[in-house]
Scaffold this active site. Structure first.
Site, PDB file in Angstrom:
ATOM      1  N   ARG A 257       0.855  -1.190   0.000  1.00  8.71           N
ATOM      2  CA  ARG A 257       0.000   0.000   0.000  1.00  8.71           C
ATOM      3  C   ARG A 257       0.885   1.233   0.000  1.00  8.71           C
ATOM      4  O   ARG A 257       1.652   1.448   0.935  1.00  8.71           O
ATOM      5  CB  ARG A 257      -0.884  -0.027   1.251  1.00  8.71           C
ATOM      6  CG  ARG A 257      -2.086   0.895   1.187  1.00  8.71           C
ATOM      7  CD  ARG A 257      -2.847   0.858   2.501  1.00  8.71           C
ATOM      8  NE  ARG A 257      -2.153   1.632   3.519  1.00  8.71           N
ATOM      9  CZ  ARG A 257      -2.142   1.343   4.811  1.00  8.71           C
ATOM     10  NH1 ARG A 257      -2.759   0.285   5.272  1.00  8.71           N
ATOM     11  NH2 ARG A 257      -1.486   2.122   5.666  1.00  8.71           N
ATOM     12  N   HIS A 261      -4.027   4.177   4.916  1.00  6.93           N
ATOM     13  CA  HIS A 261      -5.129   3.201   4.903  1.00  6.93           C
ATOM     14  C   HIS A 261      -6.378   3.829   4.291  1.00  6.93           C
ATOM     15  O   HIS A 261      -7.006   3.277   3.397  1.00  6.93           O
ATOM     16  CB  HIS A 261      -5.403   2.717   6.325  1.00  6.93           C
ATOM     17  CG  HIS A 261      -6.734   2.086   6.530  1.00  6.93           C
ATOM     18  ND1 HIS A 261      -7.090   0.905   5.925  1.00  6.93           N
ATOM     19  CD2 HIS A 261      -7.818   2.490   7.253  1.00  6.93           C
ATOM     20  CE1 HIS A 261      -8.339   0.601   6.281  1.00  6.93           C
ATOM     21  NE2 HIS A 261      -8.795   1.549   7.082  1.00  6.93           N
ATOM     22  N   TYR A 270       3.412   4.700  11.602  1.00  2.00           N
ATOM     23  CA  TYR A 270       3.822   3.300  11.771  1.00  2.00           C
ATOM     24  C   TYR A 270       4.687   2.759  10.637  1.00  2.00           C
ATOM     25  O   TYR A 270       5.298   1.722  10.764  1.00  2.00           O
ATOM     26  CB  TYR A 270       2.588   2.407  11.937  1.00  2.00           C
ATOM     27  CG  TYR A 270       1.511   2.595  10.883  1.00  2.00           C
ATOM     28  CD1 TYR A 270       1.623   1.990   9.628  1.00  2.00           C
ATOM     29  CD2 TYR A 270       0.391   3.413  11.121  1.00  2.00           C
ATOM     30  CE1 TYR A 270       0.639   2.171   8.658  1.00  2.00           C
ATOM     31  CE2 TYR A 270      -0.589   3.605  10.155  1.00  2.00           C
ATOM     32  CZ  TYR A 270      -0.468   2.985   8.924  1.00  2.00           C
ATOM     33  OH  TYR A 270      -1.423   3.168   7.971  1.00  2.00           O
TER      34      TYR A 270
END
Lengths: 361, 326
Positions: A257, A261, A270
């Site tokens: 990705r 998100h 993160y």
């Protein structure tokens, strides 16, 4: 002690991140320039849509939106390999496959723009709407496949799930029943390495997600999800097998990705440093472009022309979305049941009156 | 015509509709060769074959989710959840998808399907086999929740549930699966969903109940009659959507209302009925609304089951209290 069963997982890649073939035995698709150009266009279109949707959200014209930057080869690959009469049961980040199978970009935008009419697909009439609760769609796909089997049809079902979603019970229950009943369904795992902030080492102790298929007794396949030739080839094979009564397949497509998100996320909290830099070198659109260029089939001029064309196409969808007025308040009531219960009719009228500001004294 | 039990009525209605409509299939755990643990599907697999009476693996969410997929494709599943206490793995599918699909797709995909489950206490079963959690489902817009109280209603309402264009949760009060027999003609005639039934006419007090508790309620009404109290008894039958008009009409006539339910009291269907009466018929009331219910406790294991379940005496006591109110 005797070995009673043995398994292995095969990984397939045809074109590497430099756009170079990794095998001498390439599938026909690798030589089919017209189809490759169509797929290239589709991937770029979804990226254009995702980029635009992100901008719309940032300017207050769109709700939360889950872009799929870097994962375009997965949805475009398996979505484009479906026949019109097959059924797609998408997941929430499934816009690439959805649009390939006939859902319009306007419908995608309407859905994420907070309007149920975005799931009233005008072309993909039998496709399922997005299922937000993770993994629940896998069971719907199995059910659709069961219905096709009972009716003796030669169609199949495709469904998609994130790698994090494969930790859910519904995923296991779906592949289990698909194995037992030999259902014409293909499960695609979009392994983009991240379930919001959770990486694979917190998600599973398995070496691969594909191997979860083994416990369900269905075929396990792993492909490079950034190589659209590998994705599409695997999808075509699995669909053909399904339509012929050969049962289900689980295909893990490995990607990354390259965005947050959703628009509500901040992956810098993160994501390890450097991951994105490496990721942008391996992404599927650049890869196919390099491959086409290496054969003299693509250049800057074509690229610019395509980008301009897609910008126009996406903008049209955006305009249609933005020009769609919100539904009437009675729409909250009118699709709940085939016939609205008498006691709810009262509330319906009240909602209409309130919206019209009647009786507001 | 033959005298049949409630469970036989469920079986007969399913058989009738499977014969009548080739798209109807039954599925669930042990529904095939075994005919269901309570025998609701007894003989159906023999008659209709394993493609139409489908033994599933042991996974409740799967049973609901797969049924949703099938229903979207024109198959009409009648899915069994073996006991209502095991419906919770399927709760996600029921609440998040089954109830919403028509609405979510603006009517493009509809789900004519039934989920059946035996429910309620009184059969000395292990933990999780005795609860009455109908209110959890009645609270969800988009669902219909039907509870038959006797063999005739079970036959007619099951037929209606299978034929309904919307998803129906069909809860079978297992305590009364076999306690009474009714003469039921196997003629495919359905009872309407969404209607309360006035089981017994009366003028002094309205007793409102559903499922197994109707039996205690009827016994109480009989005893009240001997005391000169004329009780009207209403079988709610469809707990969602609620036919509140029939209840209000009765309460306006009798001036007194009492709800009898097996489920815990707080946040229950009885609460909803009482609130509706209070909102819309309070001026007709001659006494406060009464409720006889299970306690707001975890359903006890069966040694204390009798202490939990509302009894004829508890119904009588509450009814007399209401009658004596001044």
């Amino acid at each position: 002690m005797t070995t009673v069963a043995k398994f292995d997982i095969k990984y397939t890649q045809y074109i590497d991140q430099d756009g170079k073939p990794t095998s001498k035995k390439l599938p026909k698709l690798a030589k089919d320039i017209d189809t490759l150009k169509t797929l290239y266009r589709s991937m770029l279109r979804i990226r254009t849509l995702d980029t635009k949707a992100y901008a719309l959200q940032r300017t207050g014209k769109m709700g939360t939106y889950p872009a799929a930057l870097g994962q375009e080869a997965i949805g475009v690959g398996f979505g484009s390999a479906l026949n019109k009469e097959d059924v797609l049961v998408p997941y929430y980040r499934g816009q690439a496959a959805m649009v390939e199978h006939g859902v319009t970009m306007e419908e995608v935008l309407l859905y994420w723009g907070g309007d149920e009419r975005g799931s009233d697909y005008q072309h993909a009439k039998e496709d399922f709407p997005i299922a937000v609760p993770i993994a629940t769609q896998c069971l719907h796909a199995a059910g659709v496949a069961k219905a096709m089997q009972l009716k003796g049809e030669k169609r199949c079902v495709a469904t998609e799930i994130g790698e994090g979603g494969t930790s859910e019970g519904d995923f296991y229950e779906a592949i289990n029943v698909a194995g037992i009943w030999k259902l014409p369904v293909v499960f695609f795992i979009n392994n983009n390495q991240w379930a919001i902030s959770v990486p694979s080492e917190i998600q599973t102790a398995c070496e691969t997600y594909a191997q979860k298929a083994i416990a369900a007794g269905i075929e396990a396949v792993q492909v490079d999800g950034n190589d659209i030739v590998a994705v599409r080839e695997a999808a075509e094979k699995a669909y053909e097998k399904a339509r012929k009564g050969g049962g289900a397949t689980l295909i893990e497509c490995i990607s990354l990705r390259l965005c947050d998100h959703t628009t509500a996320d901040d992956a810098s909290r993160y994501r390890p440093e450097g991951e994105l830099d490496e990721g942008w070198k391996a992404e599927p659109i650049l890869r196919l472009r390099k491959y086409l260029e290496s054969m003299g089939e693509w250049d800057d001029e074509q690229e610019e022309a395509l980008k301009a064309e897609l910008a126009k196409e996406v903008q049209e969808a955006v305009d249609n979305y933005l020009n769609t007025a919100p539904d009437k308040p009675e729409a909250m009531f009118d699709y709940l049941y085939s016939e609205l219960p008498a006691r709810t009719m009262e509330q319906r009228q009240y909602a209409i009156d309130k919206a019209n500001n009647k009786g507001a004294k | 015509m033959s005298a049949i039990t409630l469970i036989e009525a469920v079986n007969k209605a399913m058989a009738y509709e499977m014969e009548n409509d080739q798209t109807v299939v039954a599925l669930g755990e042990d529904v095939g060769a075994n005919g269901g643990v309570f025998r609701a599907t007894d003989g159906l697999q023999k008659k209709f074959g394993p493609d139409r009476v489908i033994d599933t693996p042991l996974a409740e969410s799967m049973i609901a989710g797969v049924s949703i997929g099938m229903a979207a494709q024109g198959i009409k599943p009648v899915a069994e959840i073996q006991f209502m206490g095991f419906i919770f793995p399927a709760f996600d599918q029921i609440v998040c998808h089954m109830a919403r699909m028509r609405h979510r797709t603006r009517g493009r995909i509809t789900l004519p399907m039934v989920i059946r489950a035996p429910y309620g206490g009184g059969i000395h079963a292990p933990e999780h086999h005795s609860e009455s959690t109908e209110a959890l489902f009645a609270h969800i817009p988009g669902l219909k929740v039907v509870i038959p109280s006797n063999p005739s209603r079970a036959y007619g309402l099951m037929l209606a549930a299978i034929r309904d264009p919307d998803p129906v949760i069909f809860l079978e009060p297992k305590r009364v699966y076999r306690i009474v027999k009714h003469e039921v003609e196997d003629n495919g005639e359905e009872y309407p969903i969404g209607c309360c039934f006035v089981d017994r006419e009366g003028t002094d007090i309205t007793l409102i109940s559903w499922g197994a508790m109707l039996h205690e309620t009827h016994q109480a009404a009989e005893k009240l009659a001997a005391e000169g109290i004329s009780a009207e008894v209403i079988d709610v039958a469809t707990v969602s959507p609620l036919d509140i008009d029939t209840i209000l009409e009765s309460v306006e006539k009798t001036g007194r209302a009492m709800i009898v339910q097996e489920a815990p009291k707080a946040g229950s269907l009885g609460s909803e009925i009482a609130a509706e009466i209070a909102e819309k018929a309070v001026m007709s009331l001659l006494a406060p609304i009464g409720r006889v219910s299970g306690y707001d406790t975890v359903m006890p294991y069966y040694r204390l089951e009798k202490q939990y379940m509302p009894t004829v005496d508890r119904v009588l006591e509450e009814a007399r209290k209401i009658m004596e109110y001044k």
